[in-house]
Motif scaffolding. Structure first.
Motif, short mmCIF file in Angstrom:
data_model
loop_
_atom_site.label_atom_id
_atom_site.label_comp_id
_atom_site.label_asym_id
_atom_site.label_seq_id
_atom_site.Cartn_x
_atom_site.Cartn_y
_atom_site.Cartn_z
N LYS A 200 0.84 -1.20 0.00
CA LYS A 200 0.00 0.00 0.00
C LYS A 200 0.87 1.25 0.00
O LYS A 200 1.90 1.31 0.67
N GLU A 201 0.43 2.26 -0.73
CA GLU A 201 1.13 3.54 -0.70
C GLU A 201 0.85 4.24 0.63
O GLU A 201 -0.23 4.10 1.21
N HIS A 202 1.84 5.00 1.09
CA HIS A 202 1.64 5.70 2.35
C HIS A 202 2.02 7.17 2.23
O HIS A 202 2.78 7.56 1.35
N ALA A 203 1.46 7.95 3.13
CA ALA A 203 1.84 9.34 3.28
C ALA A 203 2.67 9.46 4.55
O ALA A 203 2.35 8.84 5.56
N PHE A 204 3.71 10.24 4.48
CA PHE A 204 4.54 10.49 5.66
C PHE A 204 4.17 11.86 6.21
O PHE A 204 4.12 12.85 5.47
N VAL A 205 3.91 11.92 7.51
CA VAL A 205 3.52 13.18 8.14
C VAL A 205 4.67 13.68 9.00
O VAL A 205 5.17 12.97 9.88
N ALA A 206 5.10 14.90 8.73
CA ALA A 206 6.15 15.55 9.51
C ALA A 206 5.49 16.58 10.43
O ALA A 206 4.93 17.56 9.96
N MET A 207 5.54 16.30 11.72
CA MET A 207 4.97 17.22 12.70
C MET A 207 5.45 16.81 14.08
O MET A 207 5.90 15.67 14.28
N PRO A 208 5.39 17.69 15.05
CA PRO A 208 5.83 17.33 16.39
C PRO A 208 4.94 16.25 17.01
O PRO A 208 3.73 16.21 16.75
N PHE A 209 5.52 15.36 17.82
CA PHE A 209 4.78 14.37 18.58
C PHE A 209 4.42 14.98 19.93
O PHE A 209 4.81 14.48 20.99
N ALA A 210 3.70 16.09 19.92
CA ALA A 210 3.31 16.78 21.16
C ALA A 210 1.82 16.62 21.38
O ALA A 210 1.04 16.49 20.42
N ASP A 211 1.41 16.60 22.65
CA ASP A 211 -0.01 16.42 22.97
C ASP A 211 -0.87 17.48 22.29
O ASP A 211 -2.00 17.19 21.87
N SER A 212 -0.36 18.69 22.16
CA SER A 212 -1.14 19.77 21.57
C SER A 212 -1.42 19.55 20.09
O SER A 212 -2.29 20.22 19.51
N PHE A 213 -0.70 18.61 19.45
CA PHE A 213 -0.90 18.34 18.03
C PHE A 213 -1.71 17.06 17.78
O PHE A 213 -1.97 16.74 16.62
N GLU A 214 -2.07 16.34 18.83
CA GLU A 214 -2.73 15.06 18.64
C GLU A 214 -4.05 15.18 17.89
O GLU A 214 -4.34 14.41 16.97
N ASP A 215 -4.91 16.13 18.26
CA ASP A 215 -6.18 16.28 17.57
C ASP A 215 -5.98 16.77 16.14
O ASP A 215 -6.71 16.38 15.23
#
Length: 329
Positions: A200-215
């Protein structure tokens, strides 16, 4: 509940406090999170923990389970969807040997904590449970398999994923090879869960693993990506073991697209964006409207969002156009 069914449920709770007959944990050749806490609480020293393919059963005195089963699995850099499916299968097949009379087995979800796609990981683990049942290799008295998740929002998402998968038909004979009838669209997709993830093709997400970004991640970014038929992955440098930079490069190199949230100007995110640009991977930049962009990317196309819902809508359109077009953003 009919005796012909095994109930699978999601419970929002801590794994070590949840009351169950048997708690099954992985040991990925190093201690991580819950398995580390369990080993400490139970007085299990590192040298006793199982090698890959082996297992260790200990009395659960000190935690909520009657007993705790540690399954030796590959290290996290090699523990992907196929291995998660095998973990689900082994959880019941080993339990059938070590604790054949248990009525309730408790598991935790593996994969999302270090960047794998949450839905794909859950379906893979659930498929492993169905595999064991189809083989008749499960404790004779088993009635319930519980996925426990301490994060309330994730527990809600997993519970929603179950839908009509909450009951797995069990073989009437209990003999290996007895067929399990997989009913409904949600069951049918379990047949290949974990096995076809590599194709399967995938998308890679670059972002902080911080609680404020979870939603932002789970409700603003994941739905557009999965809605486009892609697996959604990211890499957490805090939870991942091994060569994190090499893992990042591999997942970006193989990605169909990269989605990067530039909010708060996280330096690691910019590093990942730069690498994706250098490799020519189509990249979608998103950013909360209150974050000014630095000079380096100021002239690049970026989706500025006001809310999570706004992000989901904009990203859905952008990904749709990108995947139907001839070239990168």
């Amino acid at each position: 509940m009919s005796d012909d069914h095994l109930t699978v449920q999601v419970r929002q709770a801590g794994a070590l406090s949840y009351q169950t007959d048997l708690l099954v944990l992985k040991y990925a050749q190093e201690s991580h999170g819950v398995d580390r806490e369990a080993a400490t609480s139970l007085g299990v020293t590192p040298y006793r923990l199982p090698r890959e393919g082996e297992h260790l059963l200990v009395d659960g005195t000190g935690v909520g389970a009657g007993a705790v089963l540690f399954l030796g699995v590959p290290s996290l850099d090699r523990f992907a969807y196929r291995e998660i499916r095998e973990f689900g299968r082994r959880a019941l097949t080993v339990a059938a040997i070590e604790r054949p009379r248990v009525r309730d087995v408790c598991l935790t979800l593996h994969g999302p904590g270090y960047g794998l796609d949450e839905t794909e990981a859950f379906e893979s683990e659930l498929a492993g449970i169905a595999d064991a049942v189809s083989e008749g290799a499960f404790p004779a008295g088993l009635r319930t398999v519980s996925f426990v998740e301490i994060n309330a929002r994730r527990a809600e998402r997993l519970d929603a994923l179950l839908k009509d998968m909450a009951r797995i038909p069990r073989p009437r004979t209990g003999r290996p090879g007895s067929a399990v009838t997989i009913a409904g669209d949600d069951y049918r997709r379990l047949r290949s869960a974990g096995y076809d993830a590599d194709t399967k093709e995938h998308a890679f997400v670059a972002m902080p693993f911080a609680d404020s970004f979870e939603d932002v991640f789970h409700y603003g970014i994941v739905p557009p990506i999965r809605g486009a038929g892609l697996i959604c992955e990211r890499v957490d440098e805090l939870s991942f073991t091994g060569d994190v930079v090499q893992r990042l490069k591999e997942r970006i190199d193989a990605a169909r697209i990269v989605v990067a949230d530039l909010t708060n100007a996280n330096p690691n995110v910019y590093l990942e964006v730069g690498y994706a640009w250098g490799r020519g991977v189509p990249t979608v930049l998103v950013c909360h409207q209150n974050t000014p962009l630095p000079f380096d990317v100021h002239g690049q196309r970026c989706l500025f969002y006001r809310s999570i819902r706004d992000l989901e809508q904009r990203l859905t359109r952008e990904i749709g156009e990108l995947l139907s077009g001839p070239g990168p953003v």
